[in-house]
Design an enzyme around this catalytic site. Sequence first.
Site, PDB file in Angstrom:
ATOM      1  N   GLY A  23      -0.221  -0.133   4.900  1.00  0.00           N
ATOM      2  CA  GLY A  23      -1.239   0.551   4.096  1.00  0.00           C
ATOM      3  C   GLY A  23      -2.014  -0.457   3.285  1.00  0.00           C
ATOM      4  O   GLY A  23      -1.920  -1.666   3.517  1.00  0.00           O
ATOM      5  N   GLY A  44       0.357  -2.993   1.404  1.00  0.00           N
ATOM      6  CA  GLY A  44       1.091  -3.972   2.194  1.00  0.00           C
ATOM      7  C   GLY A  44       1.783  -3.326   3.376  1.00  0.00           C
ATOM      8  O   GLY A  44       1.343  -2.295   3.857  1.00  0.00           O
ATOM      9  N   ASP A  66      -3.676   9.974  -5.175  1.00  0.00           N
ATOM     10  CA  ASP A  66      -3.885   9.637  -3.764  1.00  0.00           C
ATOM     11  C   ASP A  66      -3.129  10.621  -2.866  1.00  0.00           C
ATOM     12  O   ASP A  66      -2.450  10.232  -1.924  1.00  0.00           O
ATOM     13  CB  ASP A  66      -3.443   8.192  -3.502  1.00  0.00           C
TER      14      ASP A  66
HETATM   15  N1  LIG Z   1       9.732   5.675   2.271  1.00  0.00           N
HETATM   16  C1  LIG Z   1       9.304   5.624   3.529  1.00  0.00           C
HETATM   17  N2  LIG Z   1      10.075   6.029   4.554  1.00  0.00           N
HETATM   18  C2  LIG Z   1       9.643   5.966   5.825  1.00  0.00           C
HETATM   19  N3  LIG Z   1       8.432   5.519   6.189  1.00  0.00           N
HETATM   20  C3  LIG Z   1       7.597   5.101   5.219  1.00  0.00           C
HETATM   21  C4  LIG Z   1       7.980   5.121   3.851  1.00  0.00           C
HETATM   22  N4  LIG Z   1       6.951   4.655   3.111  1.00  0.00           N
HETATM   23  C5  LIG Z   1       5.965   4.369   3.986  1.00  0.00           C
HETATM   24  N5  LIG Z   1       6.329   4.617   5.248  1.00  0.00           N
HETATM   25  C6  LIG Z   1       5.542   4.392   6.473  1.00  0.00           C
HETATM   26  O1  LIG Z   1       4.719   3.270   6.264  1.00  0.00           O
HETATM   27  C7  LIG Z   1       3.339   3.613   6.411  1.00  0.00           C
HETATM   28  C8  LIG Z   1       2.511   2.841   5.409  1.00  0.00           C
HETATM   29  O2  LIG Z   1       2.782   3.349   4.122  1.00  0.00           O
HETATM   30  P1  LIG Z   1       1.916   2.988   2.856  1.00  0.00           P
HETATM   31  O3  LIG Z   1       2.345   3.882   1.773  1.00  0.00           O
HETATM   32  O4  LIG Z   1       2.009   1.539   2.592  1.00  0.00           O
HETATM   33  O5  LIG Z   1       0.448   3.181   3.340  1.00  0.00           O
HETATM   34  P2  LIG Z   1      -0.534   4.420   3.512  1.00  0.00           P
HETATM   35  O6  LIG Z   1      -0.222   5.457   2.482  1.00  0.00           O
HETATM   36  O7  LIG Z   1      -0.512   4.865   4.938  1.00  0.00           O
HETATM   37  O8  LIG Z   1      -1.913   3.739   3.240  1.00  0.00           O
HETATM   38  P3  LIG Z   1      -2.598   3.400   1.817  1.00  0.00           P
HETATM   39  O9  LIG Z   1      -1.565   2.746   0.970  1.00  0.00           O
HETATM   40  O10 LIG Z   1      -3.730   2.506   2.158  1.00  0.00           O
HETATM   41  O11 LIG Z   1      -2.998   4.724   1.274  1.00  0.00           O
HETATM   42  C9  LIG Z   1       3.286   5.127   6.220  1.00  0.00           C
HETATM   43  O12 LIG Z   1       2.199   5.673   6.898  1.00  0.00           O
HETATM   44  C10 LIG Z   1       4.620   5.560   6.786  1.00  0.00           C
HETATM   45  O13 LIG Z   1       4.508   5.697   8.182  1.00  0.00           O
END
Ligand SMILES: Nc1ncnc2c1ncn2[C@@H]1O[C@H](COP(=O)(O)OP(=O)(O)OP(=O)(O)O)[C@@H](O)[C@H]1O
Length: 516
Positions: free
Chosen positions: A233, A236, A349
Amino acid sequence: VSVPTLSKACGYDQVDYLRSRGEYYLSINGIRMDDAFLICKALESYFKNGCFTCDANVESWTTIGEKYCDQDFTSFVDVKCSTISVDSLKQGERKLLLQSSENVTNLSQGIKLDLSDEEKKEYTSSEPQNIPLAIPGMLLLCCGVLCPCFHAKRKEKSEHSVLDRELKSVDLNSSLELSSVSEKIPATPRVPPSPSRFSSSPQLSRIGSVHLSINQIIRATHNFSNSVKLGEGGFGTVYKAVLPDGQVVAIKRAKKEQISSLRDEFSNEVELLAKIEHNNLVRLLGYTDKGNERIIITEYVPNGTLREHLDGLYGKILDFSQRVEIAIDVAHALTYLHLYAEKTIIHRDVKSSNILLTESYRAKVSDFGFARSGLSDTDQTHISTKVKGTAGYLDPEYLRTYQLTPKSDVFSFGILLIEIISGRRPVDLKKNADERITVRWAFKKHSEGNVQDILDPLLEEKVDDEIVGMMLDLAFDCAAPTRSSRPAMKEVGEQLWEIRKRYGKILRGMSGSLHQ
Ligand SMILES: Nc1ncnc2c1ncn2[C@@H]1O[C@H](COP(=O)(O)OP(=O)(O)OP(=O)(O)O)[C@@H](O)[C@H]1O
């Protein structure tokens, strides 16, 4: 020279100035500009053709012309419209933001470009499909707010390729920090100071139940191997890791090149997650902040994101009951943040890719990178802050006023609800122009009485018009343009319970008649 009312001959093109992952860039009609030339030509043509109206923040545009195109357009402006001075830049920038937020409800607002196709090609990126913020009307910050980097871009062409690479990795679903302009708007006197920063706080180092050294994290993630990568995301990359005691966790590692700009985001996430404990919120287990590493350890949620499920990436499509349950879970999580946490917490968000699902399809809200706490005073109504969030989910009133309240989450929730019902993303540039903004398309369909057209075509069961209508009514209430018209999150949860009850009754009635 007086400024005539906007004539049809002026036409419109959409000028956006946006910031993503710390980088600023400009786009016209979704095409990234590599140079100031186009925007200056556009301004020149707009002024010369008398295309600005008095209420079009003309003074801001003039200031931009003066400051960034070395052109004086003031003679084209009716004195009745405005007093122009470079000193009014700050005020002008604010107005530009106001103008841009008007674009949220008026897609056709913009300025005209009188350019040949050759000229456009010459000054624009050759790969417009990679532009993340060609989001009509949603994240518009017009060119006035871009300026420091706009100049820099002019001078530092060699850096464009670096920027290009950055931009190509951004997508419509990424969280964004919009423009630096709002940083210049003073906070209201009642705004509490920023939370203390994490780096040297002994308190924070005791946060969570999992305490790992960087070496232990490296071992648990097989040196941040792609084979255990869960996703990526704005903050990172997220990895799955199994700890020596068998516990499975998610490890979120900040991008190195973004560490300084992510400092606030990281500390926000840590500080806020540490304070909350709720079944529908992803639990913080620990964090590491050493040297060049910012790492958050959270509970692992095994069943992907809501968005992935709506996209059908897991084979089985979420049925309608599951969707209602997920909406209720998210409503509960947000109600907890708004009402029952130590201080009011605004997530900022809320979106389908931040909703993680458990094996039993219960929802957990994640990603507190943008969350803000505050509003501890009983009479404090809002926090004045930078606009942050994700395209398509952003509260237009927050965009316009910088005033953040829990109702901004309610707005995003309304958009999410429509996404849950329809399966469509809030903004889908692949659709025809009249369908690109899902909330508008759904609203139109609903007012024409075609609620079944809105329902996700992937759904296998038939859902009663009454239930779809109730869900949509709630979604539109949440996504009302002004916050005073939106219900509180607690009420939203209660209404969803009513819908769930009613739907259960209908289903039981249907199965009863099948058995007869
Ligand atoms: N606690 C978790 N358990 C399982 N998978 C996770 C978890 N946190 C994140 N992910 C996976 O990692 C991906 C990236 O998560 P992240 O929160 O960094 O980014 P995002 O929300 O998709 O994007 P942005 O931060 O730009 O809004 C998610 O889409 C999900 O698939």
